[in-house]
Design a protein around this motif. Structure first.
Motif: not given
Length: 125
Positions: A47-60
């Motif tokens: 895993f590198v990164a993910t972004i939520s459906r609305n683009g408001a949240y990210t995780r790395y």
């Protein structure tokens, strides 16, 4: 059905930057959560990164925090991965993935529904 196509990979020197793009086509009437994963030779996909459906949240993942930025353009059905201060250990094939429904954040590749074909990123020292 969803098709994901990555672009933007290439060869760059350590300390340089690349911007990956992932464009979705097909089932684009609902925004999926998007993720980026990578796989180096002889290693498992990580895993590198993910972004939520609305683009408001990210995780790395910890190794890219402060260097990589995931973003999305809903109107263009495109997700991006801006990669700065690249290191040789970032060398890998990078894959984007789309996840419809379920929980977020999703850091397991098995949790995603669709995958792109991958784009090679090579960082020279």
């Amino acid at each position: 059905q969803v098709q994901l196509v990555e672009s933007g990979g290439g060869l760059v020197q350590a300390g340089g930057s690349l911007r990956l793009a992932c464009t979705a086509s097909g089932r684009t009437f609902s925004n999926p959560a998007m993720g980026w994963f990578r796989q180096a030779p002889g290693k498992e996909r990580e895993f590198v990164a993910t972004i939520s459906r609305n683009g408001a949240y990210t995780r790395y993942t910890d190794s890219v925090k402060g260097r990589f930025t995931i973003s999305r353009d809903g109107a263009a059905n495109t997700a991006y991965l801006q990669m700065n201060s690249l290191k040789p250990e970032d060398t890998a094939v990078y894959y984007c993935a789309a996840k419809y429904g379920g929980n977020w954040p999703e850091v397991e590749f098995s949790g995603y529904d669709y995958w792109g074909q991958g784009t090679q990123v090579t960082v020279s020292s």
